[in-house]
Write an enzyme that holds these catalytic residues in place. Structure first.
Site, mmCIF file in Angstrom:
data_model
loop_
_atom_site.group_PDB
_atom_site.id
_atom_site.type_symbol
_atom_site.label_atom_id
_atom_site.label_comp_id
_atom_site.label_asym_id
_atom_site.label_seq_id
_atom_site.Cartn_x
_atom_site.Cartn_y
_atom_site.Cartn_z
ATOM 1 N N LYS A 25 -6.952 -2.772 7.817
ATOM 2 C CA LYS A 25 -6.771 -3.773 6.757
ATOM 3 C C LYS A 25 -8.008 -3.907 5.863
ATOM 4 C CE LYS A 25 -2.598 -5.213 8.100
ATOM 5 N NZ LYS A 25 -1.399 -4.993 7.285
ATOM 6 N N GLU A 49 -1.686 -13.800 2.985
ATOM 7 C CA GLU A 49 -0.839 -14.060 4.143
ATOM 8 C C GLU A 49 -1.395 -13.249 5.310
ATOM 9 O OE1 GLU A 49 -0.365 -11.598 2.101
ATOM 10 O OE2 GLU A 49 -0.106 -9.997 3.573
ATOM 11 N N SER A 84 -4.112 2.092 14.199
ATOM 12 C CA SER A 84 -4.410 1.198 13.076
ATOM 13 C C SER A 84 -5.356 0.054 13.414
ATOM 14 C CB SER A 84 -3.108 0.646 12.499
ATOM 15 O OG SER A 84 -2.329 0.041 13.516
HETATM 16 C C1 LIG Z 1 -3.571 -3.406 13.630
HETATM 17 C C2 LIG Z 1 -2.376 -3.473 12.750
HETATM 18 N N1 LIG Z 1 -1.608 -2.388 12.594
HETATM 19 C C3 LIG Z 1 -0.510 -2.385 11.818
HETATM 20 C C4 LIG Z 1 -0.109 -3.532 11.154
HETATM 21 C C5 LIG Z 1 1.134 -3.489 10.320
HETATM 22 O O1 LIG Z 1 0.880 -3.510 8.965
HETATM 23 P P1 LIG Z 1 1.102 -2.252 8.058
HETATM 24 O O2 LIG Z 1 2.477 -1.742 8.340
HETATM 25 O O3 LIG Z 1 0.935 -2.750 6.688
HETATM 26 O O4 LIG Z 1 0.058 -1.228 8.418
HETATM 27 C C6 LIG Z 1 -0.876 -4.695 11.271
HETATM 28 C C7 LIG Z 1 -0.474 -5.932 10.573
HETATM 29 O O5 LIG Z 1 -0.968 -6.984 10.756
HETATM 30 C C8 LIG Z 1 -2.033 -4.671 12.083
HETATM 31 O O6 LIG Z 1 -2.798 -5.754 12.256
#
Ligand SMILES: Cc1ncc(COP(=O)(O)O)c(C=O)c1O
Length: 398
Positions: free
Chosen positions: A94, A116, A382
């Site tokens: 993020k 948000e 992620s």
């Molecule tokens: C660690 C992590 N991975 C994935 C996501 C999912 O979001 P996005 O699909 O935008 O990557 C989030 C959302 O809060 C997150 O905190």
């Protein structure tokens, strides 16, 4: 010539038939202003230099590419690699997007950020850049998520942000977006720092641009280490920002299989999931056209996932397009499978993943045994999972 220009204009911000901007006349001029600022920033070398500098010196990029030798031995078949977005400052992908958008806010002379958040990782990343750049910050978060992601609420408060607990509807991510959009409309001085590749144009394009650093690095690192591209690239899909960030560098490589992993919650046969692409239909949500999970009245339906960052009834418009075009496959993984993958990554590799990312890892664990030794799978990890320990430890019997 004239009609071509008009067509270009009409198609602006669309991915096939998805995307666009379906907002009030009051809001549209502000999105136009945002788009103009984004376009001019993209043409400005100084903006690119400042973005790259902060990613390197503040976020700690490039993030590592990690080979998972133990999982590959136990489950392979194929070999598993992780792109380590969990190692970024604040612990998730993020931060890439928040740095980019905050620089844009500064360029536009804005001093108040609103956002948000579901899992709290985007809220924390926004509070972080607000502190760094001396801006005010208000984060909207569903009451349910305030409780299940409590460590991130503490982080946001420590960083100086105001956290507004949203108490209507399901009290999760959709309602947090509703509240943030409402605040954005009411206060023209604010900059809405949207956290995923969703929303009206230009947000999906902008977020993809700022997250594409993940794919650019991963492609280069993989080629350098393995001398070839990965056979499959996997990422979890909530709104779809980490996924589009890594996918964007592999879309033109037809030999690379690309898979987005949606949350199947308690199972696709129940009403308790958030697998929007697999179970939804085309519609409009939060000002853009995409796949939407709807109830019998055509309203966004209640959604569920163990993972606070994935339970959203819409999805980024580019993913809807990539599914319909057949370039990307979308599959789903249940809560139980995600928790199991969380445990496997902890115990076999010494890495505590976010529950969101655990969905992509779970899909990798399913396919690794089917692959031969020369095949490789790259998962976008992620984020890190400290925030999830309170919910997951009891499920691990601890
Ligand atoms: C660690 C992590 N991975 C994935 C996501 C999912 O979001 P996005 O699909 O935008 O990557 C989030 C959302 O809060 C997150 O905190």
């Amino acid at each position: 010539m004239k009609s071509m220009r008009k067509e270009d204009e009409v198609r602006k911000g669309y991915f096939g038939t998805f995307g666009g901007s379906y907002v009030s006349e009051q809001l549209q001029p502000r999105l136009d202003e945002l788009e103009a600022a984004f376009v001019s920033a993209m043409e400005d070398d100084l903006f690119a230099e400042e973005f790259a500098r902060l990613l390197k010196e503040y976020v700690g990029r490039p993030s590592a590419l990690t080979y998972c030798a133990n999982i590959s031995r136990e489950y392979g078949g194929g070999r598993l690699f992780l792109k380590r977005e969990d190692l970024n400052h604040t612990g998730a992908h993020k931060i890439n997007n928040t740095i980019g958008q905050a620089l844009l806010a500064k360029r536009m002379g804005k001093k108040e950020l609103i956002a948000e958040t579901g899992a709290g990782m985007h809220g924390t990343a926004t509070a972080t850049v607000a502190a760094l750049m001396g801006m005010g910050c208000t984060i909207y978060m569903g009451e349910v998520d305030v409780h299940r992601q409590a460590p991130n609420v503490s982080r946001m408060k420590a960083l100086g942000a105001e956290v507004v607990s949203v108490t209507h509807g399901q009290k999760t991510l959709k309602e947090a977006v509703d509240a943030a959009l409402e605040a954005y409309v009411l206060n023209p001085e604010t900059f809405y720092l949207l956290g995923s590749a969703v929303g009206p144009h230009p947000f999906p394009t902008m977020v993809r641009q700022f997250q594409s650093v993940i794919g650019k690095e991963a492609r280069e690192q993989f080629l350098e280490r393995e001398g070839k591209l990965p056979d499959q690239v996997l990422a979890c899909v909530g709104g779809g920002s980490n996924a589009i960030g890594i996918f964007s560098s592999f879309l033109d490589d037809r030999e690379v299989g690309i898979v987005g992993v949606e949350p199947a919650g308690r199972g696709l046969g129940t009403n308790e999931h958030a697998a929007t692409l697999m179970k939804g239909n085309p519609g409009i949500i939060h000002g853009f056209r995409t796949y939407v999970l709807t109830d019998e009245n055509g309203e966004p339906s209640p959604v569920y996932s163990i993972s606070a960052g994935l339970d959203y009834p819409g999805v980024g418009p580019e993913h809807a397009f990539l599914m319909e075009s057949g370039r990307v496959s979308y599959v789903s993984v249940t809560d139980d499978e995600a928790v199991d993958a969380f445990r496997v990554l902890c115990r076999l590799e010494g890495i505590i993943p976010a529950l969101e990312s655990s969905h992509a890892v779970a899909q990798a664990l399913k396919i690794l045994p089917e692959l031969s030794r020369d095949k490789t799978v790259l998962v976008n990890l992620s984020g890190r999972g400290d925030k999830d320990l309170d919910s997951v430890l009891p499920l691990m019997g601890l």
